[in-house]
Each structure stands twice: as C-alpha cells, then as structure tokens.
Design an enzyme around this catalytic site. Structure first.
Site, short mmCIF file in Angstrom:
data_model
loop_
_atom_site.label_atom_id
_atom_site.label_comp_id
_atom_site.label_asym_id
_atom_site.label_seq_id
_atom_site.Cartn_x
_atom_site.Cartn_y
_atom_site.Cartn_z
N PHE A 241 -59.32 2.34 14.66
CA PHE A 241 -59.04 0.91 14.84
C PHE A 241 -57.79 0.76 15.68
CE2 PHE A 241 -56.90 -2.91 12.88
CZ PHE A 241 -57.93 -3.84 12.94
N ASP B 213 -58.09 -7.83 5.73
CA ASP B 213 -58.19 -8.38 4.37
C ASP B 213 -58.88 -7.39 3.44
OD1 ASP B 213 -56.95 -10.80 4.84
OD2 ASP B 213 -58.80 -11.81 5.42
N GLN C 233 -37.99 11.48 -10.87
CA GLN C 233 -36.87 11.52 -11.81
C GLN C 233 -37.21 12.38 -13.04
OE1 GLN C 233 -34.24 10.14 -10.64
NE2 GLN C 233 -32.85 10.37 -12.37
N GLU D 255 -51.30 -1.36 7.41
CA GLU D 255 -52.23 -2.47 7.14
C GLU D 255 -51.48 -3.73 6.64
OE1 GLU D 255 -56.14 -1.73 5.93
OE2 GLU D 255 -56.08 0.39 6.46
N THR E 62 -47.11 -4.84 6.27
CA THR E 62 -45.98 -4.50 5.39
C THR E 62 -45.96 -5.42 4.17
OG1 THR E 62 -44.56 -6.08 6.52
CG2 THR E 62 -44.54 -3.82 7.38
N1 CAA Z 1 -59.18 -14.44 8.25
C1 CAA Z 1 -59.74 -15.16 9.26
N2 CAA Z 1 -59.00 -15.73 10.26
C2 CAA Z 1 -57.65 -15.55 10.21
C3 CAA Z 1 -57.02 -14.84 9.19
C4 CAA Z 1 -57.84 -14.27 8.18
N3 CAA Z 1 -57.33 -13.54 7.18
N4 CAA Z 1 -55.68 -14.84 9.41
C5 CAA Z 1 -55.48 -15.56 10.53
N5 CAA Z 1 -56.67 -15.98 11.02
C6 CAA Z 1 -56.89 -16.83 12.20
C7 CAA Z 1 -56.20 -18.16 12.01
O1 CAA Z 1 -57.03 -19.07 11.33
C8 CAA Z 1 -55.90 -18.57 13.45
O2 CAA Z 1 -57.05 -19.11 14.07
P1 CAA Z 1 -57.20 -20.72 14.29
O3 CAA Z 1 -55.94 -21.22 14.90
O4 CAA Z 1 -58.41 -20.80 15.16
O5 CAA Z 1 -57.41 -21.25 12.91
C9 CAA Z 1 -55.65 -17.25 14.15
O6 CAA Z 1 -56.27 -16.25 13.34
C10 CAA Z 1 -54.18 -16.98 14.30
O7 CAA Z 1 -53.62 -16.94 13.01
P2 CAA Z 1 -52.06 -17.15 12.74
O8 CAA Z 1 -51.59 -18.33 13.49
O9 CAA Z 1 -51.86 -17.09 11.27
O10 CAA Z 1 -51.46 -15.81 13.44
P3 CAA Z 1 -50.02 -15.21 13.45
O11 CAA Z 1 -49.71 -14.71 14.79
O12 CAA Z 1 -49.05 -16.15 12.81
O13 CAA Z 1 -50.20 -13.86 12.54
C11 CAA Z 1 -50.06 -12.50 10.59
C12 CAA Z 1 -50.50 -13.82 11.24
C13 CAA Z 1 -50.56 -12.62 9.16
C14 CAA Z 1 -48.57 -12.29 10.59
C15 CAA Z 1 -50.76 -11.32 11.30
O14 CAA Z 1 -50.19 -11.08 12.56
C16 CAA Z 1 -50.72 -10.01 10.51
O15 CAA Z 1 -51.51 -9.82 9.57
N6 CAA Z 1 -49.81 -9.09 10.89
C17 CAA Z 1 -49.84 -7.75 10.33
C18 CAA Z 1 -50.66 -6.86 11.18
C19 CAA Z 1 -51.14 -5.64 10.44
O16 CAA Z 1 -51.51 -5.67 9.28
N7 CAA Z 1 -51.19 -4.53 11.16
C20 CAA Z 1 -51.71 -3.31 10.65
C21 CAA Z 1 -52.41 -2.60 11.76
S1 CAA Z 1 -53.61 -1.41 11.30
C22 CAA Z 1 -52.87 -0.14 10.50
O17 CAA Z 1 -51.79 -0.22 10.06
C23 CAA Z 1 -53.72 1.05 10.21
C24 CAA Z 1 -53.44 2.31 10.94
O18 CAA Z 1 -54.35 2.92 11.50
C25 CAA Z 1 -52.10 2.90 10.87
#
Ligand code: CAA
Length: 385
Positions: free
Chosen positions: A123, A244, A341, A368, A370
């Site tokens: 991913f 999610d 511990q 996934e 923080t």
């Molecule tokens: N389900 C469906 N749609 C969603 C959603 C969800 N859970 N969350 C946001 N959206 C949609 C919103 O509805 C919005 O769309 P509309 O305007 O059309 O309604 C759009 O997405 C943008 O949403 P936000 O304005 O909320 O976006 P944001 O820029 O403020 O970001 C955030 C939100 C929650 C901070 C997000 O950026 C986030 O989750 N950040 C963390 C990223 C993450 O988890 N990264 C991990 C990467 S993978 C990994 O770690 C694995 C590996 O291989 C190491």
C-alpha cells in the site's frame, strides 16, 4: 450484544495457536537474528489461508467476518511480530481498496492471487512530505493516451520488497487534492518506471521490511485505476476507508502481543526466586500483573465489540476503529513496559522475548495513523454536525 463466537472461528483460532506453538515460536529468535522469514514458513502460512483471511470466498479467501479476522490476528501476534506483518498487507492495506472499490474485472484478476499468498500486495500512501498529513502527497499521475504517467516516491512501505502489486495513491488534480484530486492505482512489479528503493533500518519488526516505492515516468494502464474511470479523484476516500479497517487489525495485534507478555510475565513471576520466594509472592509484582490483565481485558472487549459493530453495519466504523486502535495500542505499550520491569535486567536483554515485544509494539502507536491522528478522527466524529 451477543458475543458468541461461531465454531469455524474458534477452530481457526485453535489452528493458528498450534501453528504459532509448533512452527513460529521455535524460529522467532532465528528470524530476529537473520532478519528473514524462511520461505518454507511463508509456504505454510499460504497453506493455512493466512493471506486471505478477509478476502471474500468467491475470490479464493476465507471470507472471515471482522470478528473472525481480529481473533486470528490476535493469535498470530503472540509470537514474533514479523509473521503477522508478513500477512498483514494482503489482508488489509494491499487488498481492501480493491475489495471496497475495485471493478469486478480487477477483483477477479488480482484477489485470488493475493488471497492465496502467491502474490503479496502492498500500500503506497506515505511520502516524505505526507505522513500524518496524508492529503499532502506529491506523487503525480498525468493521463497520456491509454496510460497514466506516475512520478514520485513513497516511503515506509511494508512488504514492498516482496510485493507483486501495490495500491498507489497519486495526485490527479493538484487543486482538489483530498477532495476529488487523489486517485488510487494498481501498479504491478515490472511496470516500466517502477522500482523498489532502499529498506529502512528499523527499531524492531526484524524479519519484515519496509522500503521505498519509486515512480520515474512509470506507465500504468488506464484499466488499473481502482474502480475504473468513475473512481478517478476518489482515492483519498478509498485510503481512509482502507485505514479504518486496518486500524482494527493493528489493535488486534496489540491485544495479542499484550496477552503474550502477560503470559510470560506470570510464568516468570512464578519461577524466578528473589528474597527466598518466587516474585509472584511480592505484592508489587502481583499489582503489575493485575493491572496488565485488567487492561488487556478491557481492550479485548472493546476490540470485539467494534469488530461486531462493523460486521453488523457492513461498513466502516470510523470512530470506533480509531478509538480501538488508540486504546489497544496505548494499553499494549503500558503492558510491555510492565513486562520488561517484571523481567528486570533480563528484560533488557535480547535473550528475553519481552525486549523484542517492547520494541515491536512501539510501532503500533505510529503506523496506520499515530495515536494523535486517532484522537483527531475521534474528535472530528464527536463534533461533526
Ligand atoms: N471514510 C470515508 N471518507 C473519508 C474518511 C473516512 N474514514 N475520512 C475522510 N474522508 C473523506 C472526507 O469526507 C473528505 O471528503 P469530502 O470533503 O468529499 O467529504 C475527504 O476524505 C478529506 O477528508 P478530511 O478533510 O478529513 O482530510 P484531512 O486532510 O483533514 O485528513 C486525516 C484527515 C484523518 C488527518 C488523514 O489525513 C489521516 O488519517 N492521516 C493519517 C494517515 C495514516 O494513517 N497513514 C498511515 C499510512 S499506511 C501505514 O502506516 C502502513 C505501512 O505500510 C507502514
């Protein structure tokens, strides 16, 4: 709420428990030292269906419910974390975009191979400038004839080194970004302009690797937009929905690892003699064990409840998934600290599994999303109109 667990799930959990005991635990230390999982073990994991836990049966997976999946992930997390990590992207981040939004043709082409473990899926979302701020990706995709041309670099990509296909997020509209400007692509190994970069030197999870994905004028067929033309610009929503679900399985891995830490702490407390009696006679140790068990119990109930809720609703449980990841992973961090511990000086050495769990678990509060991002998601859900 009915917490009865279907027999096929308890049987699967039992099978994995035996597999962990017979095949994985004995080589945990070897894998740690060699930073490599032997291929015959990966083959056994394929044979048990571990790469397709959550993939529907019609595409060759086991089609487990969310409850079933978290219970199996919990079980396999009771040994070296690299084994769970090896199967994690096929069940979660690497396949879920396809399952949720892929076209029938795409599902038929990719899911059977991912479910069997013949192919590994990864991913590609995170970038140097887009960690927690996932919407700030810089990778671009420009349409030229029948192909999209991708340019950019992804980092920290779990299982990139062994993946045959990656779900990759790229900007198709700079202005719109998360709101209609990010698209999800399926990029196969061997695609011109696509390569895997250097591995990270991590604190833990030895035996499982994270690498860069590099796109240099990478030409991806139009047919590889997840969900087809109708889903151009919908990639951010796909990424969030995939996360999610992924967050619940990280929570499951934290609960499983915490349980193992409690089990080995109890064993140690009963056998290690200090001041003329086993450690278990000391109230200071008893209280730590009691706190560990209580917190694991609370976390597990929360996890199973959220999983059942997702199974009942049939869709994402956004707030509950974030709450579960936040609570279970923070809990596991506290449990790991107490386990070290209890083991004392031994707990600080490489010979003690508590030391490895302590390092490996640290990641669960970061990847996934923080703990801070989980709080952001929870607060937004609480406060939205
Ligand atoms: N389900 C469906 N749609 C969603 C959603 C969800 N859970 N969350 C946001 N959206 C949609 C919103 O509805 C919005 O769309 P509309 O305007 O059309 O309604 C759009 O997405 C943008 O949403 P936000 O304005 O909320 O976006 P944001 O820029 O403020 O970001 C955030 C939100 C929650 C901070 C997000 O950026 C986030 O989750 N950040 C963390 C990223 C993450 O988890 N990264 C991990 C990467 S993978 C990994 O770690 C694995 C590996 O291989 C190491």
């Amino acid at each position: 709420m009915d917490f009865s667990v279907p027999q096929e799930i308890t049987m699967m959990v039992e099978t994995i428990r035996n597999f962990v005991k017979k095949d994985l635990d004995p080589i945990s230390q070897q894998v740690e030292e060699e930073d490599h999982i032997p291929e015959e073990i990966v083959e056994k994991m394929r044979g048990l269906g571990l790469f397709g836990l959550s993939i529907p049966e019609e595409y060759g997976g086991l089609g487990l419910s969310m409850l079933g999946e978290v219970m199996v992930q919990e079980e396999i997390a009771k040994t070296n974390g690299c084994f769970r990590s090896r199967i994690s992207t096929n069940n979660g981040l690497g396949s879920q975009g396809l399952i949720l939004s892929g076209t029938e043709e795409q599902k038929k082409r990719y899911l059977p191979k991912i479910a069997s473990g013949e192919w590994t899926a990864c991913f590609g979302l995170t970038e140097p400038e887009a960690g927690s701020d996932a919407a700030n990706i810089q990778t671009t995709a420009v349409l030229k004839g029948d192909h999209w041309i991708l340019n950019g670099t992804k980092i920290f990509i779990t299982n990139a080194d062994c993946a045959q296909v990656a779900t990759v997020f790229a900007l198709t509209d700079r202005q719109k970004r998360a709101k209609g400007g990010i698209t999800a692509f399926l990029v196969e190994k061997g695609t011109p302009g696509f390569s895997v970069g250097k591995p990270e030197k991590k604190m833990g999870l030895r035996g499982n690797h994270t690498n860069e994905l590099i796109f240099d004028d990478c030409t991806v067929p139009k047919a590889n937009v997840i969900g087809g033309d109708a889903m151009i610009g919908q990639g951010f929503r796909i990424a969030m929905q995939v996360l999610d679900k992924g967050r619940m399985t990280i929570a499951a891995s934290a609960v499983g690892a915490a349980q193992k830490l409690l089990d080995i702490s109890i064993e140690h407390a009963k056998t290690r003699v200090q001041f003329g009696a086993p450690l278990a006679k000391l109230q200071a140790i008893q209280f730590m064990l009691a706190d560990m068990a209580t917190q694991i119990y609370a976390a597990r109930q929360m996890l199973y409840h959220a999983a059942c809720l997702r199974d009942q609703r049939g869709t994402s449980v956004i707030m509950e998934a974030s709450m579960t990841k936040l609570f279970c992973t923070e809990m596991a961090g506290r449990v790991a600290d107490m386990a070290v511990q209890i083991f004392g000086g031994m707990g600080y050495t490489k010979d003690c599994p508590a030391e490895r769990f302590y390092r490996d678990l640290r990641l669960t509060r970061i990847y996934e999303g923080t703990s801070e991002i989980q709080r952001v998601v929870i607060a937004r859900e609480l406060l939205k109109d």
